[in-house]
Enzyme design. Structure first.
Site, short mmCIF file in Angstrom:
data_model
loop_
_atom_site.label_atom_id
_atom_site.label_comp_id
_atom_site.label_asym_id
_atom_site.label_seq_id
_atom_site.Cartn_x
_atom_site.Cartn_y
_atom_site.Cartn_z
N TYR A 240 1.00 -0.82 -0.07
CA TYR A 240 -0.08 0.06 0.28
C TYR A 240 0.77 1.59 -0.43
CZ TYR A 240 -3.09 3.51 1.65
OH TYR A 240 -3.80 5.12 1.62
N GLU B 240 -3.47 7.30 -4.29
CA GLU B 240 -3.15 6.25 -3.31
C GLU B 240 -3.49 5.55 -4.20
OE1 GLU B 240 -5.62 5.09 0.01
OE2 GLU B 240 -6.91 4.54 -1.34
#
Ligand code: GDP
Ligand code: MN
Length: 382
Positions: A101, A189
């Site tokens: 992530y 993101e």
């Protein structure tokens, strides 16, 4: 302005982040044609501005044409948490070894960008942050220096990235920061940032929010976002240069100045009401602007009562009153209105309203009183 995944990936690609090539389509036939052209396996992905598409059945692998057709048929039109899928993104399916992530956002309290990285990607990152916060690395970036490769390497290392991909992860973080800065994003993101079996680092998903106020610097980005799903009233307001945000209650609210509108929302909520919108007609609005603003509010069918809370400064209350009278002539609304006019030319404004003797219009003198009245009016009209 939030971007769809594929739009975010296209920005990523331009800044040197590895992404799969693909095609955005809006029909089943085009989806199948795109899949055939890309070659199998492909992944068929719902393009909506909401996360958790995978769990909702909006991301499916297809090994052949038959499966591509089946998935495209099922995903187009699918309702994912209130977002109807109108666009699909078809890309060559990646092999995944590991899911990481990575994100960059604006840390308002530190007044600096914040890089977050975790080797626990793919899953709900909020859960990682809550249950195992030590697995989510956070570091501020000095905006005058930018994210250096050195700092990116430090983040990847501290985050526990596999030894042989630390360099690739750091490059991805630097590229993600470049997108953030150069495209004037407030969020970039990647979840998951994958490591392939041949140890390549690649963005499998993209979540990007661009700063709408900086769009004038990026005319090429102006048409991004989910225009197919945008609220038509919000689009119209944008054209008219009025700040309008749709909310999910039943009291239409208009004020002049963002601060006044926000406090009006709060006071209405205090009296147990639910605002249907946020509408700031701005400073110095004339009768025509006011009339158009009222049209926008009434275009929302959920509106059961309307509150006009005007504090006249540059805006003149007589102009607002004229706009209201014009709106009543043009639209003949049946929902109750509560109007509070205070400040510049308020006496003249109230006189105009009195003389017009508009049906369903109550005057209020204070903001509290106005809020109480409109909440009661909405309940009575429910
Ligand atoms: P989200 O559910 O909205 O976050 O959508 P994602 O784009 O992150 O996809 C959800 C999940 O689908 C990912 O975490 C992957 O596990 C899986 N997935 C997406 N694309 C691929 C792909 O190309 N290959 C494989 N094997 N899995 C994929
Ligand atoms: Mn994702």
């Amino acid at each position: 302005m939030d971007l769809l995944e594929y739009q975010g990936k296209q920005l990523f690609g331009r800044h040197g982040l590895a992404v799969s090539d693909g095609k955005a389509v809006t029909t089943v036939d085009d989806a199948v044609a795109a899949a055939n052209e890309i070659g199998y396996p492909v992944v068929v992905k719902a393009q909506v501005l909401i996360g958790g598409r995978g769990k909702a059945g909006g991301v499916k692998l297809a090994a052949n044409e038959e499966e591509a057709r089946e998935h495209a048929t099922n995903i187009l039109g699918l309702d994912i948490k209130g977002h109807i899928v109108r666009t699909l993104w078809i890309e060559y399916a990646s092999d995944i070894d590991t899911e990481y992530y990575a994100s960059i956002l604006l840390d308002r309290s530190a007044k600096k960008p914040l890089v977050m990285f975790s080797v626990e990607g793919g899953v709900d990152i909020e859960q990682v942050a809550e249950e195992t916060p030590e697995k989510l690395i956070k570091q501020n970036v000095d905006p005058l220096v930018g994210l250096t490769k050195e700092q990116a390497l430090d983040i990847a290392t501290k985050g526990g990235a596999a030894e042989d991909v630390i360099d690739g992860v750091a490059d991805a973080l630097v590229a993600l920061y470049e997108v953030w800065i150069e495209e004037d994003a407030s969020l970039t993101e990647i979840n998951p940032l994958i490591i392939t079996p041949d140890r390549k680092v690649k963005a499998l998903d993209a979540k990007v929010t661009l700063d709408g106020n900086a769009l004038f610097r990026h005319p090429e980005n102006a048409d991004l976002g989910d225009s197919a799903n945008a609220d038509p009233i919000e689009l119209k307001a944008k054209e008219q240069g009025v700040t309008y945000v749709k909310l999910d209650g039943d009291i239409g609210i208009m004020g002049n100045g963002a601060g006044l509108v926000m406090s009006t929302l709060d006071v209405v909520a205090q009296y147990g009401g639910k605002p249907a919108n946020f509408l700031d007609a701005g400073g110095g609005s004339d009768a025509e602007t006011v009339q158009k603003a009222i049209e926008l509010i009434l275009a929302n069918e959920n509106v059961k009562a309307v509150l006009l809370n005007i504090f006249g400064g540059i805006t003149r209350c007589d102009e607002v009153a004229k706009g209201l009278v014009g709106a009543f002539e043009a639209l003949k609304p049946t929902v109750p209105f509560v109007v509070r006019l205070d400040g510049t030319n308020d006496v003249a404004g109230r006189k105009i309203l009195e003389e017009a003797a508009l049906p369903n219009v109550q005057a209020a003198t204070t903001m509290d009183g106005a809020a109480e009245q409109v909440v009661a009016a909405a309940k009575g009209n429910a």
